[in-house]
Design a protein around this motif. Structure first.
Motif, PDB file in Angstrom:
ATOM      1  N   ASP A 121     -22.407 -28.408 -43.214  1.00 14.71           N
ATOM      2  CA  ASP A 121     -21.522 -28.126 -44.347  1.00 14.71           C
ATOM      3  C   ASP A 121     -21.899 -28.915 -45.599  1.00 14.71           C
ATOM      4  O   ASP A 121     -21.093 -29.081 -46.502  1.00 14.71           O
ATOM      5  N   ARG A 122     -23.132 -29.395 -45.669  1.00 17.38           N
ATOM      6  CA  ARG A 122     -23.577 -30.095 -46.871  1.00 17.38           C
ATOM      7  C   ARG A 122     -23.858 -29.089 -47.981  1.00 17.38           C
ATOM      8  O   ARG A 122     -24.382 -28.002 -47.738  1.00 17.38           O
ATOM      9  N   ALA A 123     -23.509 -29.473 -49.190  1.00 15.25           N
ATOM     10  CA  ALA A 123     -23.691 -28.603 -50.354  1.00 15.25           C
ATOM     11  C   ALA A 123     -25.170 -28.542 -50.720  1.00 15.25           C
ATOM     12  O   ALA A 123     -25.789 -29.568 -51.025  1.00 15.25           O
ATOM     13  N   ILE A 124     -25.750 -27.344 -50.702  1.00 13.60           N
ATOM     14  CA  ILE A 124     -27.176 -27.199 -50.998  1.00 13.60           C
ATOM     15  C   ILE A 124     -27.420 -26.060 -51.989  1.00 13.60           C
ATOM     16  O   ILE A 124     -28.475 -25.423 -51.972  1.00 13.60           O
ATOM     17  N   ALA A 125     -26.452 -25.810 -52.854  1.00 11.62           N
ATOM     18  CA  ALA A 125     -26.644 -24.762 -53.856  1.00 11.62           C
ATOM     19  C   ALA A 125     -27.797 -25.125 -54.783  1.00 11.62           C
ATOM     20  O   ALA A 125     -27.991 -26.297 -55.123  1.00 11.62           O
ATOM     21  N   PRO A 126     -28.569 -24.132 -55.226  1.00 15.94           N
ATOM     22  CA  PRO A 126     -29.692 -24.423 -56.117  1.00 15.94           C
ATOM     23  C   PRO A 126     -29.289 -25.233 -57.340  1.00 15.94           C
ATOM     24  O   PRO A 126     -29.967 -26.206 -57.698  1.00 15.94           O
ATOM     25  N   HIS A 127     -28.189 -24.863 -57.983  1.00 12.71           N
ATOM     26  CA  HIS A 127     -27.805 -25.560 -59.206  1.00 12.71           C
ATOM     27  C   HIS A 127     -27.456 -27.019 -58.917  1.00 12.71           C
ATOM     28  O   HIS A 127     -27.862 -27.922 -59.664  1.00 12.71           O
TER      29      HIS A 127
END
Length: 624
Positions: A121-127
């Motif tokens: 559930d780690r945030a890995i969005a490109p932005h």
């Protein structure tokens, strides 16, 4: 479509100076060394979860916010830094290119969505990951601004050409926009203007540049040195088959298009193979061309290449390392690549995808990342401190865990002397260090007798990262105008230090630190990658100054330390280390010998920064 221009985001930050503080004074010694545990590694690093979340605080609405001014100490007048002051970014969509603000509506993490998260559930969005990188901040990089000024000061008649070429890869959105509209070449002055053109330039190496690069002549020399082609027709290339186009079409009037070249190193090579033409002081071309940086060519002649012949077991593209498809835990990443503009997941049609590249773009430059974070009120990056902290932590993890291996060979006694052989192995897919010639790696050693007395040392450095002799004096090779440090196969004195680096030479064969005087290399003993084939290597990337060193081979280099060590004073403890510096003190000294407002401002920034080298590897042994 009509251009959609958004107003600048409000900014109430005042200009301020930030102090990082120098942690140590003096040479490395015992437990109180410069660059020791908790020092060369920059103190306690962020956890791996923090590195993966890369600015979790920036989810959804605050993803473009700058760090709060309360995080830093205001030391007074910031006039010395005003030459590097830049406005904040704002959203621009011209119909041809757009700043990353346009993309973040769907490609930044949101606490309402599961899209763009890994197995933990780690945030890995490109932005979220990109915004705290050197790529995102290529147009704000204060070292780059100072270097461009230095080149213009050295060759003022070529100012327009210098700025246009440098901005081609540091401010590519602006370069593309001006090219597509038939306007004049970009000027670096535009980056300081709070205009739409300025915002495009300050957005660095951004989404709608890289993802619009056409698959035309990639890998060929015509594509190098910023020779990418962007049509500006709204085709957003990615690796996934059968993309669902309606959300992107409806929201930003661009279309996702499948193309495998987004996973190919040749796409990166358009900017990461850079040739510069040597100029004389009058701005006239001398006829020489320098491979100012060539990690792609180095990689192509290595065991990691995926292009020449049958790929071997080590084969990996640029993207495999710098935009990895696996999580920090090594799990293949599969996730939805976007959420709805309001922040919640798409109910259907946007399915989990793989491969999914984490846009971490980790290199080795912790120093400038720290300046971008700590001088946020001057440089105004579109990222919070947490995003830079995460990238710095990930950078240190890579430097310490996947860059080099240091081994001590068998220590032998030769009468009343000891011989200590070491081998430094390059684990990277290109030379170490690679690219811009400000970077270097050096070896450090301390030998102590049974009473813990220092009996031999090499590679000691001060709090500014400058190498020292046995008396604690700065080596002449660290000073502007001084001699260059040779390549060593054997070291027997404290004023000798092995430095793996590239030093340019002008058309007369003399060392130079001005890029546009560079005609070839005076020294290039950077560590070769595994699999290097001297017969296949392009002549422009061949090593220089190592012909007599038979231990300088593909994949690494070995050298020996020989010093007095009476047997009666043993046993001896031996510790060796390898360190990395993205900006070598000698390179900086030569830059600071010039006088321009941006150069002086960058010098002022560095005066408050921790300049201790980054430790790559350590090895220890004992000997009688």
């Amino acid at each position: 479509m009509n251009s959609r221009l958004a107003l600048p985001r409000s900014s109430t930050l005042s200009l301020a100076l930030f102090v990082l503080g120098c942690a140590h004074d003096g040479t490395p010694s015992g437990d109180d060394e410069v660059g020791g545990e908790g020092s060369s590694g920059g103190g306690e690093s962020s956890s791996s979860r923090e590195a993966g979340e890369a600015g979790e605080a920036g989810e959804a609405g605050d993803s473009g916010d700058s760090p709060d001014s309360s995080e830093a100490e205001d030391t007074g007048d910031a006039g010395a830094l005003s030459a590097l002051a830049l406005p904040p970014g704002h959203e621009v969509h011209t119909g041809r290119v757009a700043t990353a603000h346009t993309c973040e509506d769907c490609h930044a993490n949101s606490d309402q969505a599961q899209a763009m998260r890994d197995e933990l559930d780690r945030a890995i969005a490109p932005h979220n990951l990109w915004r705290g990188t050197m790529m995102a901040n290529a147009g704000r990089d204060p070292f780059w601004h100072a270097m461009v000024e230095g080149e213009v000061l050295s060759t003022p008649s070529a100012a327009a050409a210098i700025e246009a070429k440098c901005m081609r890869c540091h401010a590519p959105l602006l370069s593309a926009e001006l090219e597509l509209t038939g306007a004049s070449a970009p000027s670096i002055a535009a980056l300081g203007e709070d205009t739409d053109h300025g915002a495009l330039g300050r957005d660095g190496v951004s989404c709608t540049l890289c993802h619009q690069i056409e698959d035309e002549q990639l890998g060929a020399p015509t594509s190098f040195s910023g020779g990418w082609t962007v049509a500006g027709e709204g085709r957003i290339y990615g690796p996934h088959a059968d993309p669902f186009p309606m959300p992107m079409l409806n929201h930003v009037d661009m279309s996702p298009v499948e193309s495998p070249h987004m996973l190919e190193s040749a796409t990166c090579a358009t900017c990461h193979t850079l040739h510069t033409e040597a100029l004389d002081a009058a701005g006239q071309a001398t006829g020489s061309t320098l491979a100012e940086q060539a990690p792609y060519l180095e990689w192509r002649n290595s065991a990691y290449s995926t292009e020449l012949g049958e790929p071997g077991p080590a084969a990996a593209s640029c993207q495999d390392c710098h935009a990895p498809k696996r999580s920090e835990g090594g799990v293949q990443t599969t996730t939805a690549i976007a959420h709805r503009p309001p922040g919640d997941d798409f109910p259907n049609n946007v399915f989990p995808r793989s491969p999914y590249g984490r846009h971490v773009f980790v290199g080795g430059n912790t120093l400038v990342l720290g300046l971008l974070r700590d001088y946020a009120e001057v440089l105004n990056p579109d990222a919070p401190s947490a995003a830079f902290d995460a990238t710095i932590a990930a950078t240190r993890d890579q430097l310490q865990g996947a860059t080099a291996q240091l081994d001590l060979g068998t220590i032998t006694r030769e009468g009343e002397q000891l011989r200590v052989p070491i081998t430094l192995t390059n684990l990277a897919g290109h030379k170490l260090p690679t690219s811009f010639p400000s970077r270097r790696v050096f070896a450090w050693i301390e030998v102590r007798d049974a009473n813990d007395k220092l009996v031999f040392g090499s590679g000691a450095f001060d709090e500014r990262g400058r190498l020292l002799d046995g008396e604690g004096e700065v080596l002449p090779s660290e000073l502007a105008g001084g001699p260059t440090a040779p390549h060593y196969a054997e070291i027997s004195a404290a004023d000798q230090a092995q430095i793996w680096e590239a030093i340019m030479a002008d058309d007369q064969g003399a060392p130079t630190y001005r890029l546009l005087r560079g005609a070839t290399y005076y020294k290039d003993d950077r560590l070769l990658p595994a699999g290097w084939d001297a017969q296949l290597a392009d002549a422009e990337i061949a090593p220089v100054g190592v012909a007599a060193d038979l231990d300088f081979v593909a994949g690494g280099d070995s050298l020996s330390y020989v010093f007095d060590a009476p047997a009666a004073a043993g046993p001896y403890s031996v510790e060796v280390r390898a360190y990395y510096q993205p900006l070598s003190p000698r390179f900086l000294a030569e830059l600071f010998a010039l006088d321009g407002p941006k150069i002086r401002a960058f010098e002022a920034m560095l005066s408050t920064a921790e300049l201790e080298p980054e430790r790559l590897a350590t090895a220890q042994a004992s000997a009688d």
